[in-house]
Design a protein around this motif. Structure first.
Motif, PDB file in Angstrom:
ATOM      1  N   ARG A  46       0.954  -1.167   0.114  1.00  0.00           N
ATOM      2  CA  ARG A  46       0.129  -0.015  -0.034  1.00  0.00           C
ATOM      3  C   ARG A  46       0.969   1.384   0.018  1.00  0.00           C
ATOM      4  N   VAL A  47       0.554   2.192  -0.759  1.00  0.00           N
ATOM      5  CA  VAL A  47       1.502   3.225  -0.919  1.00  0.00           C
ATOM      6  C   VAL A  47       0.718   4.620  -0.498  1.00  0.00           C
ATOM      7  N   ALA A  48       1.168   5.543   0.267  1.00  0.00           N
ATOM      8  CA  ALA A  48       0.543   6.861   0.430  1.00  0.00           C
ATOM      9  C   ALA A  48       1.737   7.914   0.488  1.00  0.00           C
ATOM     10  N   ASP A  49       1.314   8.992  -0.042  1.00  0.00           N
ATOM     11  CA  ASP A  49       2.377  10.204  -0.356  1.00  0.00           C
ATOM     12  C   ASP A  49       3.514   9.675  -0.659  1.00  0.00           C
ATOM     13  N   ASP A  50       3.756   8.669  -1.812  1.00  0.00           N
ATOM     14  CA  ASP A  50       4.948   8.116  -2.477  1.00  0.00           C
ATOM     15  C   ASP A  50       5.724   7.503  -1.396  1.00  0.00           C
ATOM     16  N   ARG A  51       5.088   6.890  -0.485  1.00  0.00           N
ATOM     17  CA  ARG A  51       5.790   6.047   0.460  1.00  0.00           C
ATOM     18  C   ARG A  51       5.316   4.775   0.704  1.00  0.00           C
ATOM     19  N   VAL A  52       6.129   3.722   1.227  1.00  0.00           N
ATOM     20  CA  VAL A  52       5.466   2.461   1.392  1.00  0.00           C
ATOM     21  C   VAL A  52       4.680   2.672   2.801  1.00  0.00           C
ATOM     22  N   ASP A  53       3.460   2.666   2.737  1.00  0.00           N
ATOM     23  CA  ASP A  53       2.425   2.869   3.960  1.00  0.00           C
ATOM     24  C   ASP A  53       2.127   1.447   4.375  1.00  0.00           C
ATOM     25  N   GLY A  54       2.087   0.473   3.793  1.00  0.00           N
ATOM     26  CA  GLY A  54       1.562  -0.913   4.261  1.00  0.00           C
ATOM     27  C   GLY A  54       2.329  -1.954   3.524  1.00  0.00           C
ATOM     28  N   LEU A  55       2.929  -2.733   4.155  1.00  0.00           N
ATOM     29  CA  LEU A  55       3.576  -4.070   3.282  1.00  0.00           C
ATOM     30  C   LEU A  55       3.488  -5.247   4.147  1.00  0.00           C
ATOM     31  N   VAL A  56       2.957  -6.313   3.641  1.00  0.00           N
ATOM     32  CA  VAL A  56       2.971  -7.639   4.058  1.00  0.00           C
ATOM     33  C   VAL A  56       3.383  -8.790   2.972  1.00  0.00           C
ATOM     34  N   PHE A  57       3.606  -9.925   3.696  1.00  0.00           N
ATOM     35  CA  PHE A  57       3.968 -11.153   2.701  1.00  0.00           C
ATOM     36  C   PHE A  57       3.333 -12.253   3.539  1.00  0.00           C
ATOM     37  N   ASP A  58       3.186 -13.115   2.718  1.00  0.00           N
ATOM     38  CA  ASP A  58       2.886 -14.412   2.781  1.00  0.00           C
ATOM     39  C   ASP A  58       3.183 -15.507   1.895  1.00  0.00           C
ATOM     40  N   GLY A  59       3.504 -16.923   2.541  1.00  0.00           N
ATOM     41  CA  GLY A  59       4.036 -17.635   1.355  1.00  0.00           C
ATOM     42  C   GLY A  59       4.556 -18.903   2.224  1.00  0.00           C
ATOM     43  N   GLU A  60       4.983 -19.913   1.471  1.00  0.00           N
ATOM     44  CA  GLU A  60       5.785 -21.037   1.989  1.00  0.00           C
ATOM     45  C   GLU A  60       6.973 -20.809   1.218  1.00  0.00           C
ATOM     46  N   GLY A  61       7.979 -21.559   2.113  1.00  0.00           N
ATOM     47  CA  GLY A  61       9.594 -21.820   1.587  1.00  0.00           C
ATOM     48  C   GLY A  61      10.408 -21.969   2.823  1.00  0.00           C
ATOM     49  N   CYS A  62      11.517 -22.016   2.354  1.00  0.00           N
ATOM     50  CA  CYS A  62      12.722 -22.143   3.384  1.00  0.00           C
ATOM     51  C   CYS A  62      12.846 -21.181   4.330  1.00  0.00           C
ATOM     52  N   SER A  63      13.562 -21.396   5.366  1.00  0.00           N
ATOM     53  CA  SER A  63      13.813 -20.388   6.513  1.00  0.00           C
ATOM     54  C   SER A  63      14.454 -19.246   6.008  1.00  0.00           C
ATOM     55  N   ILE A  64      15.426 -19.101   5.050  1.00  0.00           N
ATOM     56  CA  ILE A  64      15.746 -18.191   4.390  1.00  0.00           C
ATOM     57  C   ILE A  64      15.106 -17.225   3.771  1.00  0.00           C
ATOM     58  N   SER A  65      14.458 -17.776   2.824  1.00  0.00           N
ATOM     59  CA  SER A  65      13.181 -16.942   2.015  1.00  0.00           C
ATOM     60  C   SER A  65      12.328 -16.370   2.991  1.00  0.00           C
ATOM     61  N   GLN A  66      11.903 -17.093   3.879  1.00  0.00           N
ATOM     62  CA  GLN A  66      10.889 -16.364   4.777  1.00  0.00           C
ATOM     63  C   GLN A  66      11.421 -15.395   5.731  1.00  0.00           C
ATOM     64  N   ALA A  67      12.627 -15.692   6.602  1.00  0.00           N
ATOM     65  CA  ALA A  67      13.074 -14.765   7.114  1.00  0.00           C
ATOM     66  C   ALA A  67      13.631 -13.489   6.730  1.00  0.00           C
ATOM     67  N   SER A  68      14.082 -13.633   5.300  1.00  0.00           N
ATOM     68  CA  SER A  68      14.657 -12.465   4.487  1.00  0.00           C
ATOM     69  C   SER A  68      13.381 -11.421   4.464  1.00  0.00           C
ATOM     70  N   ALA A  69      12.204 -12.011   3.904  1.00  0.00           N
ATOM     71  CA  ALA A  69      11.084 -11.306   3.759  1.00  0.00           C
ATOM     72  C   ALA A  69      10.675 -10.459   4.686  1.00  0.00           C
ATOM     73  N   SER A  70      10.785 -11.248   5.966  1.00  0.00           N
ATOM     74  CA  SER A  70      10.351 -10.456   7.487  1.00  0.00           C
ATOM     75  C   SER A  70      11.211  -9.362   7.449  1.00  0.00           C
ATOM     76  N   ALA A  71      12.658  -9.622   7.593  1.00  0.00           N
ATOM     77  CA  ALA A  71      13.451  -8.584   7.599  1.00  0.00           C
ATOM     78  C   ALA A  71      13.285  -7.404   6.683  1.00  0.00           C
ATOM     79  N   MET A  72      13.007  -7.957   5.438  1.00  0.00           N
ATOM     80  CA  MET A  72      12.758  -6.641   4.441  1.00  0.00           C
ATOM     81  C   MET A  72      11.540  -5.914   4.689  1.00  0.00           C
ATOM     82  N   THR A  73      10.637  -6.528   5.157  1.00  0.00           N
ATOM     83  CA  THR A  73       9.379  -5.642   5.634  1.00  0.00           C
ATOM     84  C   THR A  73       9.843  -4.531   6.384  1.00  0.00           C
ATOM     85  N   GLN A  74      10.508  -4.721   7.544  1.00  0.00           N
ATOM     86  CA  GLN A  74      11.117  -3.832   8.474  1.00  0.00           C
ATOM     87  C   GLN A  74      11.971  -2.679   8.162  1.00  0.00           C
TER      88      GLN A  74
END
Length: 152
Positions: A46-74
């Motif tokens: 979700r974008v507001a005022d040209d900023r990342v206003d909301g960001l979520v992920f969901d999925g299946e995969g190895c610990s590296i892919s899922q953990a990296s996505a979590s760190a990326m959102t932050q």
């Protein structure tokens, strides 16, 4: 330091941040998959005022892919779109062996630096970061959805 980084990665895998199958008032939904290893990810932006206003992920995969996505959102949440794209590129370069230019801005993403030593795992770590880059670029094109299969 390696033990600390491993603990950070395990923490993001066990207790992922911003993991959710839906995002209220999302602007973009992208789906990325790597059929060679089985990693799949849905990312909503979700974008507001040209900023990342909301960001979520969901999925299946190895610990590296899922953990990296979590760190990326932050690391990406709240940044303006250009800055988020720049940070994503810094992470991509780091995964290919370069020193990160913005280590502090990567937050827990810096813990994945050692993954670059394992080429077979680099795509795993990159999945969420490439998905957010795709989501931002999809938004900038005026589209609302995109699907990418990483099959190299």
């Amino acid at each position: 330091m390696d033990d600390l980084y491993q603990e950070i990665i395990l923490d993001h895998y066990r207790s992922p941040k911003n993991r959710n199958a839906s995002l209220e008032n999302e602007d973009v939904h992208v789906h990325h998959s790597n059929p060679l290893c089985g990693d799949e990810m849905d990312l909503r932006l979700r974008v507001a005022d040209d900023r990342v206003d909301g960001l979520v992920f969901d999925g299946e995969g190895c610990s590296i892919s899922q953990a990296s996505a979590s760190a990326m959102t932050q690391a990406v949440l709240g940044r303006d779109l250009k800055d988020a794209l720049d940070l994503t590129e810094d992470f991509r370069r780091m995964m290919h062996g370069d020193e990160p230019a913005r280590a502090d801005d990567l937050l827990d993403g810096i813990a994945f630096q050692g993954v670059a030593k394992f080429p077979v795992r680099v795509k795993c770590a990159l999945l969420g970061w490439m998905a957010v880059r795709d989501a931002i670029e999809t938004y900038q094109r005026g589209a609302t959805a995109h699907t990418v299969t990483h099959d190299e």
